[in-house]
Design an enzyme around this catalytic site. Structure first.
Site, PDB file in Angstrom:
ATOM      1  N   CYS A   1      36.775  21.530  27.939  1.00 39.29           N
ATOM      2  CA  CYS A   1      35.524  20.906  28.402  1.00 39.29           C
ATOM      3  C   CYS A   1      35.745  20.088  29.674  1.00 39.29           C
ATOM      4  CB  CYS A   1      34.940  20.009  27.312  1.00 39.29           C
ATOM      5  SG  CYS A   1      34.534  20.890  25.777  1.00 39.29           S
TER       6      CYS A   1
ATOM      7  N   ASP B   1       8.981  27.179  36.565  1.00 37.75           N
ATOM      8  CA  ASP B   1       7.883  27.246  35.600  1.00 37.75           C
ATOM      9  C   ASP B   1       8.311  26.762  34.211  1.00 37.75           C
ATOM     10  OD1 ASP B   1       9.575  29.304  34.864  1.00 37.75           O
ATOM     11  OD2 ASP B   1       8.084  30.904  35.029  1.00 37.75           O
TER      12      ASP B   1
END
Length: 224
Positions: free
Chosen positions: A47, A140
């Site tokens: 990570c 959108d």
């Protein structure tokens, strides 16, 4: 696993605490494209490399009007402390500031809602951790792309940048991008475009590869 998003689904307008304060997701995105990516845990090796690479590429995503935001089942306090390690890994000043926020989802509410949990990866208390999910949303607020990696496999953020280029190009031009395409390469004319329309839309020319079937569906044109 309950929850999850499918292509075309609108992003939930969730509220969450992050390393830059409390946000409402739609307000955070504004008119931008957005990448929401999860990681299993703070202070873990893979990570750290991933979020470090994301930080290095942040200027490139910003050029494309893309906002990034990360998520894991750790607290804001852990995220801020870990950010120092991420910056140090990158060879930068070990500060708490990254070029994108990280969401605090220690209750796993958002991870469950979005289908981000990895049932095979658990913490010391036997609770599932978040997988390596990538969601890309358009202006959108609808999901344009999702990628799911297990905890053991680090992502390629150069590939994520590449697919952003493809998504943005194909959202506004009647083309598709072929295998291994990268920005500047030739693109493909979509099959629904007639030969006559293709000549008008692509003044740089259309090259059709001849095939044994005789079908003229492999049509290339320089990137518009």
């Amino acid at each position: 696993m309950p929850g999850g998003l499918l292509l075309g689904d609108e992003a939930p307008n969730f509220e969450a605490d992050t390393t830059v304060g409390r946000i409402r997701f739609h307000d955070f995105l504004g008119d931008s494209w957005g990448i929401l990516f999860s990681h299993p845990r703070d202070f873990t090796p893979v990570c750290t490399t991933e979020l470090g690479r994301a930080a290095k590429l942040a200027p490139e995503f910003a050029k494309r009007n893309v906002k990034m935001i990360a998520l894991s089942v750790d607290s804001v306090q852990d995220h801020l402390a870990w950010s120092k390690d991420i910056n140090a890994y990158n060879g930068d000043e070990p500060t708490e500031k990254l070029p994108y926020p990280i969401i605090d989802d220690h209750k796993r509410d958002l991870a469950i809602k979005l289908g981000m949990l990895d049932p095979d990866e658990q913490d010391g208390q036997g609770m599932p951790l978040t997988a390596r999910v990538v969601f890309i949303f358009g202006p959108d607020k609808k999901l344009k792309l999702s990628i799911l990696y297990p905890a053991t496999t680090g992502r390629n953020f150069d590939e994520i940048l590449r697919v952003v280029d493809s998504l943005q190009l194909t959202a506004y031009k009647k083309v598709a991008t072929p295998v291994d395409w990268k920005h500047g390469d030739s693109v493909m004319v979509v099959p629904t475009i007639s030969e006559e329309e293709a000549k008008k839309l692509f003044p740089k020319g259309v090259f059709t590869k001849e095939l044994p079937s005789g079908k003229k569906y492999l049509r290339y044109t320089p990137q518009p």
